[in-house]
Scaffold this active site. Structure first.
Site, PDB file in Angstrom:
ATOM      1  N   ARG A  39     -13.771  -4.947  25.604  1.00  0.00           N
ATOM      2  CA  ARG A  39     -12.540  -4.381  25.075  1.00  0.00           C
ATOM      3  C   ARG A  39     -12.590  -4.433  23.570  1.00  0.00           C
ATOM      4  O   ARG A  39     -12.914  -5.483  23.007  1.00  0.00           O
ATOM      5  CB  ARG A  39     -11.401  -5.271  25.560  1.00  0.00           C
ATOM      6  CG  ARG A  39     -10.189  -4.503  25.917  1.00  0.00           C
ATOM      7  CD  ARG A  39      -9.133  -5.459  26.332  1.00  0.00           C
ATOM      8  NE  ARG A  39      -7.888  -4.923  25.802  1.00  0.00           N
ATOM      9  CZ  ARG A  39      -6.729  -5.216  26.286  1.00  0.00           C
ATOM     10  NH1 ARG A  39      -6.620  -6.089  27.248  1.00  0.00           N
ATOM     11  NH2 ARG A  39      -5.646  -4.670  25.780  1.00  0.00           N
ATOM     12  N   LYS A  41     -10.779  -2.933  19.667  1.00  0.00           N
ATOM     13  CA  LYS A  41      -9.449  -2.836  19.057  1.00  0.00           C
ATOM     14  C   LYS A  41      -8.707  -1.588  19.541  1.00  0.00           C
ATOM     15  O   LYS A  41      -7.502  -1.608  19.728  1.00  0.00           O
ATOM     16  CB  LYS A  41      -9.640  -2.792  17.541  1.00  0.00           C
ATOM     17  CG  LYS A  41      -8.414  -3.161  16.768  1.00  0.00           C
ATOM     18  CD  LYS A  41      -8.743  -3.329  15.304  1.00  0.00           C
ATOM     19  CE  LYS A  41      -7.460  -3.279  14.483  1.00  0.00           C
ATOM     20  NZ  LYS A  41      -7.696  -2.887  13.102  1.00  0.00           N
ATOM     21  N   PHE A  42      -9.453  -0.503  19.766  1.00  0.00           N
ATOM     22  CA  PHE A  42      -8.791   0.766  20.077  1.00  0.00           C
ATOM     23  C   PHE A  42      -8.993   1.268  21.503  1.00  0.00           C
ATOM     24  O   PHE A  42      -8.639   2.382  21.824  1.00  0.00           O
ATOM     25  CB  PHE A  42      -9.243   1.845  19.084  1.00  0.00           C
ATOM     26  CG  PHE A  42      -8.933   1.482  17.670  1.00  0.00           C
ATOM     27  CD1 PHE A  42      -7.626   1.503  17.207  1.00  0.00           C
ATOM     28  CD2 PHE A  42      -9.938   1.074  16.811  1.00  0.00           C
ATOM     29  CE1 PHE A  42      -7.322   1.142  15.904  1.00  0.00           C
ATOM     30  CE2 PHE A  42      -9.641   0.711  15.510  1.00  0.00           C
ATOM     31  CZ  PHE A  42      -8.335   0.736  15.058  1.00  0.00           C
ATOM     32  N   HIS A  44     -11.370   0.662  25.512  1.00  0.00           N
ATOM     33  CA  HIS A  44     -12.253  -0.096  26.392  1.00  0.00           C
ATOM     34  C   HIS A  44     -13.634   0.535  26.433  1.00  0.00           C
ATOM     35  O   HIS A  44     -13.788   1.718  26.179  1.00  0.00           O
ATOM     36  CB  HIS A  44     -11.678  -0.107  27.813  1.00  0.00           C
ATOM     37  CG  HIS A  44     -10.305  -0.697  27.867  1.00  0.00           C
ATOM     38  ND1 HIS A  44     -10.047  -1.931  28.387  1.00  0.00           N
ATOM     39  CD2 HIS A  44      -9.111  -0.223  27.430  1.00  0.00           C
ATOM     40  CE1 HIS A  44      -8.760  -2.200  28.279  1.00  0.00           C
ATOM     41  NE2 HIS A  44      -8.172  -1.176  27.708  1.00  0.00           N
ATOM     42  N   LYS A  60     -17.394   4.547  25.574  1.00  0.00           N
ATOM     43  CA  LYS A  60     -16.311   3.907  24.821  1.00  0.00           C
ATOM     44  C   LYS A  60     -15.098   4.831  24.831  1.00  0.00           C
ATOM     45  O   LYS A  60     -15.212   5.988  24.432  1.00  0.00           O
ATOM     46  CB  LYS A  60     -16.772   3.627  23.390  1.00  0.00           C
ATOM     47  CG  LYS A  60     -15.830   2.716  22.626  1.00  0.00           C
ATOM     48  CD  LYS A  60     -16.211   2.609  21.175  1.00  0.00           C
ATOM     49  CE  LYS A  60     -16.957   1.362  20.866  1.00  0.00           C
ATOM     50  NZ  LYS A  60     -16.986   1.049  19.420  1.00  0.00           N
ATOM     51  N   TYR A 110     -26.588   2.071  26.223  1.00  0.00           N
ATOM     52  CA  TYR A 110     -26.134   0.826  26.840  1.00  0.00           C
ATOM     53  C   TYR A 110     -27.007  -0.333  26.354  1.00  0.00           C
ATOM     54  O   TYR A 110     -28.228  -0.288  26.488  1.00  0.00           O
ATOM     55  CB  TYR A 110     -26.210   0.959  28.369  1.00  0.00           C
ATOM     56  CG  TYR A 110     -26.003  -0.324  29.124  1.00  0.00           C
ATOM     57  CD1 TYR A 110     -24.913  -1.145  28.845  1.00  0.00           C
ATOM     58  CD2 TYR A 110     -26.889  -0.720  30.125  1.00  0.00           C
ATOM     59  CE1 TYR A 110     -24.715  -2.332  29.538  1.00  0.00           C
ATOM     60  CE2 TYR A 110     -26.701  -1.899  30.832  1.00  0.00           C
ATOM     61  CZ  TYR A 110     -25.608  -2.702  30.522  1.00  0.00           C
ATOM     62  OH  TYR A 110     -25.415  -3.873  31.207  1.00  0.00           O
ATOM     63  N   ALA A 111     -26.374  -1.327  25.779  1.00  0.00           N
ATOM     64  CA  ALA A 111     -27.107  -2.523  25.332  1.00  0.00           C
ATOM     65  C   ALA A 111     -26.949  -3.589  26.410  1.00  0.00           C
ATOM     66  O   ALA A 111     -25.930  -4.274  26.478  1.00  0.00           O
ATOM     67  CB  ALA A 111     -26.563  -3.001  23.991  1.00  0.00           C
ATOM     68  N   ASP A 154     -21.165  -3.320   6.691  1.00  0.00           N
ATOM     69  CA  ASP A 154     -20.423  -4.240   7.564  1.00  0.00           C
ATOM     70  C   ASP A 154     -21.369  -4.941   8.545  1.00  0.00           C
ATOM     71  O   ASP A 154     -21.093  -5.038   9.725  1.00  0.00           O
ATOM     72  CB  ASP A 154     -19.336  -3.458   8.316  1.00  0.00           C
ATOM     73  CG  ASP A 154     -18.239  -4.375   8.864  1.00  0.00           C
ATOM     74  OD1 ASP A 154     -18.138  -5.527   8.391  1.00  0.00           O
ATOM     75  OD2 ASP A 154     -17.494  -3.934   9.749  1.00  0.00           O
ATOM     76  N   GLU A 158     -20.775  -9.644  14.982  1.00  0.00           N
ATOM     77  CA  GLU A 158     -19.917  -8.889  15.914  1.00  0.00           C
ATOM     78  C   GLU A 158     -20.341  -7.428  16.029  1.00  0.00           C
ATOM     79  O   GLU A 158     -19.964  -6.747  16.982  1.00  0.00           O
ATOM     80  CB  GLU A 158     -18.445  -8.937  15.468  1.00  0.00           C
ATOM     81  CG  GLU A 158     -17.796 -10.299  15.596  1.00  0.00           C
ATOM     82  CD  GLU A 158     -18.125 -11.235  14.439  1.00  0.00           C
ATOM     83  OE1 GLU A 158     -18.983 -10.879  13.588  1.00  0.00           O
ATOM     84  OE2 GLU A 158     -17.555 -12.338  14.396  1.00  0.00           O
TER      85      GLU A 158
HETATM   86  P1  AMP Z   1     -16.142  -2.414  20.576  1.00  0.00           P
HETATM   87  O1  AMP Z   1     -14.933  -1.588  20.825  1.00  0.00           O
HETATM   88  O2  AMP Z   1     -17.281  -1.632  20.023  1.00  0.00           O
HETATM   89  O3  AMP Z   1     -15.831  -3.651  19.778  1.00  0.00           O
HETATM   90  O4  AMP Z   1     -16.666  -2.921  22.006  1.00  0.00           O
HETATM   91  C1  AMP Z   1     -15.972  -3.856  22.765  1.00  0.00           C
HETATM   92  C2  AMP Z   1     -16.951  -4.652  23.607  1.00  0.00           C
HETATM   93  O5  AMP Z   1     -17.597  -3.800  24.560  1.00  0.00           O
HETATM   94  C3  AMP Z   1     -18.089  -5.272  22.829  1.00  0.00           C
HETATM   95  O6  AMP Z   1     -17.715  -6.509  22.319  1.00  0.00           O
HETATM   96  C4  AMP Z   1     -19.202  -5.371  23.883  1.00  0.00           C
HETATM   97  O7  AMP Z   1     -19.012  -6.518  24.685  1.00  0.00           O
HETATM   98  C5  AMP Z   1     -18.958  -4.178  24.745  1.00  0.00           C
HETATM   99  N1  AMP Z   1     -19.806  -3.043  24.328  1.00  0.00           N
HETATM  100  C6  AMP Z   1     -19.518  -2.122  23.375  1.00  0.00           C
HETATM  101  N2  AMP Z   1     -20.497  -1.209  23.261  1.00  0.00           N
HETATM  102  C7  AMP Z   1     -21.445  -1.561  24.152  1.00  0.00           C
HETATM  103  C8  AMP Z   1     -22.731  -1.008  24.518  1.00  0.00           C
HETATM  104  N3  AMP Z   1     -23.195   0.076  23.910  1.00  0.00           N
HETATM  105  N4  AMP Z   1     -23.438  -1.619  25.487  1.00  0.00           N
HETATM  106  C9  AMP Z   1     -22.950  -2.735  26.092  1.00  0.00           C
HETATM  107  N5  AMP Z   1     -21.759  -3.299  25.806  1.00  0.00           N
HETATM  108  C10 AMP Z   1     -21.011  -2.734  24.844  1.00  0.00           C
END
Ligand code: AMP
EC number: 2.7.11.1
Length: 294
Positions: A39, A41-42, A44, A60, A110-111, A154, A158
């Site tokens: 999740r 800030k903006f 899921h 995202k 996907y990471a 940045d 995180e």
């Molecule tokens: P973010 O909105 O980018 O901060 O993403 C929220 C959370 O989703 C992150 O802290 C990760 O745990 C997960 N996440 C975001 N992007 C990816 C990705 N490309 N692959 C795997 N997990 C992700």
């Protein structure tokens, strides 16, 4: 290896469709949606499978209303434009985007091993081999970005994800800029900002060298170097470059030497990234594959 090849072939399939972006219009029905990954800030992030290629991606989902409320639409547009054009093994791919009335969807690589900061929290601090491998990967990714006139601005735990093989991926380009000039905007998180940015004077690509130095310190000690209870104290410590190396954990003098050469107030005197890759600490500790093997 077979899996890696299959993945990269599939990746190319999704990306060639995405790069034919003008032709291909993605919609939600192109994807099977899986488990939530996190999740932000903006909105899921979900695991998803692109139906035609079977390629696994991270989707995202951002709510337009929240983007508008926080006035970050411009920042998002810039992020999408920059990230979709950067192709490097240590930069998270952005394959494409689409939107409906309420939401914007980003189709991301996907990471599989997720967030670096959680790994750091779990281990408290990294071994010198692990830290050096990550720092070298980031230096290579930043050299690539700077070569394309993109400064990240940045770099912090995180914003870093770990891919399936254990490789580091820069994930968030929300504060990055495409620039040919020196900039003045204050952005990023205070702990990682260089003196010229906290003082809002002009800055250039060498801000990323400073942040990488902060990150290298945090990898080795578990806390950023200028951390303080109050913002004003962090600010003062950054501006004065109040750099101290604790006695524990024990860190080699070569690592401290590298950090001291990156955390230099005069931005023109910071160790250039290509020189960083030749530094003895990196040469002796970084895995040349860029992959940290536990
Ligand atoms: P973010 O909105 O980018 O901060 O993403 C929220 C959370 O989703 C992150 O802290 C990760 O745990 C997960 N996440 C975001 N992007 C990816 C990705 N490309 N692959 C795997 N997990 C992700």
């Amino acid at each position: 290896m077979a899996i890696a090849q299959t993945n990269s072939q599939q990746q190319e399939k999704v990306s060639s469709e995405a790069s034919a972006g003008e032709k291909k219009r993605w919609t939600l029905s192109d994807f099977d949606i899986g488990k939530p990954l996190g999740r932000g800030k903006f909105g899921h992030v979900y695991l998803a499978r692109e139906k035609r290629s079977n390629h696994i991606v991270a989707l995202k989902v951002l709510f337009k209303s929240q983007l508008q409320q926080s006035q970050v639409e411009h920042q998002l547009r810039r992020e999408v434009e920059i990230q979709s054009h950067l192709r490097h093994p240590n930069i998270l791919r952005l394959y494409g985007y689409f939107y409906d009335q309420k939401r914007v969807y980003l189709i991301l690589e996907y990471a599989a091993k997720c967030e670096l900061y959680k790994e750091l929290q779990k281990c408290k601090y990294f071994s010198e081999r692990r830290a050096a491998t990550y720092v070298a990967s980031l230096a290579r990714a930043l050299i690539f970005c700077h070569g394309k006139h993109v400064i990240h601005r940045d770099i912090k735990p995180e914003n870093l994800l770990i891919g399936a093989q254990g490789e580091l991926k820069i994930a968030d380009f929300g504060w990055s800029v495409h620039t040919f000039n020196r900039r003045r905007t204050m952005c990023g998180t205070l702990d990682y900002l260089p003196p010229e940015m906290v003082e809002s004077v002009e800055h250039d690509a060498s801000v990323d060298i400073w942040s990488l130095g902060v990150l290298c310190y945090e990898f080795l000690y578990g806390v950023p170097p200028f951390e303080a209870k109050e913002h004003s104290d962090t600010y003062r410590r950054i501006v004065q470059v109040d750099l101290k190396f604790p006695t524990k954990p024990i860190v080699s003098s070569a690592a401290k030497d590298l950090i001291s050469q990156m955390l230099v107030k005069d931005s023109s005197q910071r160790l250039p990234l290509h020189k960083l890759l030749e530094h003895p600490w990196i040469v002796q500790n970084a895995d040349p594959s860029g992959i940290y093997k536990a």
